[in-house]
Write a protein that holds these residues in place. Structure first.
Motif, PDB file in Angstrom:
ATOM      1  N   CYS A 174       0.828  -1.214   0.000  1.00 44.62           N
ATOM      2  CA  CYS A 174       0.000   0.000   0.000  1.00 44.62           C
ATOM      3  C   CYS A 174       0.854   1.253   0.000  1.00 44.62           C
ATOM      4  O   CYS A 174       0.578   2.211  -0.740  1.00 44.62           O
ATOM      5  N   HIS A 175       1.905   1.273   0.813  1.00 43.59           N
ATOM      6  CA  HIS A 175       2.796   2.452   0.844  1.00 43.59           C
ATOM      7  C   HIS A 175       3.439   2.668  -0.524  1.00 43.59           C
ATOM      8  O   HIS A 175       3.514   3.801  -1.022  1.00 43.59           O
ATOM      9  N   ARG A 176       3.886   1.588  -1.162  1.00 47.42           N
ATOM     10  CA  ARG A 176       4.537   1.717  -2.460  1.00 47.42           C
ATOM     11  C   ARG A 176       3.541   2.192  -3.520  1.00 47.42           C
ATOM     12  O   ARG A 176       3.878   2.990  -4.403  1.00 47.42           O
ATOM     13  N   MET A 177       2.311   1.685  -3.452  1.00 47.75           N
ATOM     14  CA  MET A 177       1.296   2.103  -4.417  1.00 47.75           C
ATOM     15  C   MET A 177       0.944   3.572  -4.254  1.00 47.75           C
ATOM     16  O   MET A 177       0.804   4.297  -5.248  1.00 47.75           O
ATOM     17  N   ARG A 236       2.805   6.012  -3.105  1.00 45.42           N
ATOM     18  CA  ARG A 236       3.897   6.845  -3.630  1.00 45.42           C
ATOM     19  C   ARG A 236       3.923   6.825  -5.154  1.00 45.42           C
ATOM     20  O   ARG A 236       4.062   7.872  -5.798  1.00 45.42           O
ATOM     21  N   GLY A 237       3.780   5.656  -5.732  1.00 47.55           N
ATOM     22  CA  GLY A 237       3.848   5.556  -7.181  1.00 47.55           C
ATOM     23  C   GLY A 237       2.674   6.213  -7.876  1.00 47.55           C
ATOM     24  O   GLY A 237       2.841   6.892  -8.898  1.00 47.55           O
ATOM     25  N   LEU A 238       1.471   6.004  -7.345  1.00 50.39           N
ATOM     26  CA  LEU A 238       0.283   6.566  -7.984  1.00 50.39           C
ATOM     27  C   LEU A 238       0.231   8.078  -7.840  1.00 50.39           C
ATOM     28  O   LEU A 238      -0.260   8.776  -8.730  1.00 50.39           O
ATOM     29  N   VAL A 280      -1.521  -0.388 -14.332  1.00 49.74           N
ATOM     30  CA  VAL A 280      -0.489  -0.991 -13.496  1.00 49.74           C
ATOM     31  C   VAL A 280      -1.111  -2.177 -12.770  1.00 49.74           C
ATOM     32  O   VAL A 280      -2.201  -2.082 -12.199  1.00 49.74           O
ATOM     33  N   GLY A 281      -0.441  -3.320 -12.847  1.00 50.82           N
ATOM     34  CA  GLY A 281      -0.868  -4.479 -12.082  1.00 50.82           C
ATOM     35  C   GLY A 281      -0.352  -4.372 -10.657  1.00 50.82           C
ATOM     36  O   GLY A 281       0.667  -3.732 -10.395  1.00 50.82           O
ATOM     37  N   PHE A 282      -1.061  -4.998  -9.727  1.00 47.69           N
ATOM     38  CA  PHE A 282      -0.591  -4.998  -8.339  1.00 47.69           C
ATOM     39  C   PHE A 282      -0.751  -6.384  -7.733  1.00 47.69           C
ATOM     40  O   PHE A 282      -1.679  -7.128  -8.046  1.00 47.69           O
ATOM     41  N   GLY A 283       0.204  -6.735  -6.897  1.00 49.43           N
ATOM     42  CA  GLY A 283       0.173  -8.020  -6.222  1.00 49.43           C
ATOM     43  C   GLY A 283       1.327  -8.113  -5.250  1.00 49.43           C
ATOM     44  O   GLY A 283       2.045  -7.129  -5.018  1.00 49.43           O
ATOM     45  N   LEU A 284       1.523  -9.282  -4.699  1.00 48.38           N
ATOM     46  CA  LEU A 284       2.623  -9.518  -3.777  1.00 48.38           C
ATOM     47  C   LEU A 284       3.698 -10.352  -4.464  1.00 48.38           C
ATOM     48  O   LEU A 284       3.424 -11.050  -5.431  1.00 48.38           O
TER      49      LEU A 284
END
Length: 203
Positions: A43-46, A48-50, A163-167
């Protein structure tokens, strides 16, 4: 009589086998002690990126979590507080594209198909679409749930950034692909933001 090209059957079978395997892996990870930290980092990375991708007032499409999926509600709340428009998908009958509806903090959520939930806000056309996945590879190829909803939806949003998101545990060496599968330009995990070129290399 089936109308499917027989040459596509091996790919379809390979996708279905991988889908079952990754579903089991995701179920196992649901009780892993590392899950909470990984989702928080994602979530933190998303966020910042978004923030870097979206212009002022842009509309960003996220998703309300299904069981086992990463919970992006902290991302929604942070970007909404920034003044960005947040939209979540309503799942229509099979064969139709998703309908993105505006989400606001504390807005009522409606139950939809296949266990999904969506807001009752007006339809929106997103500028950025965050795409869920079961598995991905470094080419930007993703494995979804098999309904084709995002394939149809993104085909109708050619100007939207995706952008795809996952772990990171969802990464595999190679996703089985067919002639019409299109790579995502970027995938974000709790560990990194992957800029994909479609050939297995990053940029």
């Amino acid at each position: 009589m089936t109308s499917l090209d027989p040459e596509a059957w091996p790919t379809m079978r390979a996708k279905q086998a991988l889908r079952h395997h990754m579903t089991r892996r995701r179920q196992a990870f649901a009780t892993d002690p590392a899950r909470a930290g990984a989702e928080e980092a994602l979530c933190h990375r998303m966020v910042r990126g978004l923030r870097g991708m979206a212009e002022a007032g842009a509309c960003i499409a996220l998703v309300w979590p299904l069981p086992g999926e990463s919970d992006l509600r902290p991302v929604m709340q942070a970007l909404h507080a920034d003044g960005l428009c947040i939209a979540l998908p309503e799942t229509p009958p099979r064969g139709h594209p998703l309908i993105f509806r505006r989400w606001q903090a504390d807005c009522p959520m409606q139950q939809g198909r296949y266990g999904t939930f969506h807001p009752d806000g007006p339809p929106m056309q997103p500028d950025v679409v965050c795409v869920p996945l079961l598995a991905f590879d470094r080419r930007g190829m993703r494995l979804g749930y098999g309904g084709g909803y995002y394939d149809r939806t993104l085909a109708r949003l050619p100007r939207a950034r995706t952008v795809g998101f996952g772990l990171s545990f969802q990464e595999v060496t190679c996703i089985p692909t067919g002639l019409y599968d299109v790579p995502l330009p970027a995938i974000v995990t709790e560990r990194e933001w992957i800029r994909c070129r479609g050939d297995g290399r990053t940029r």
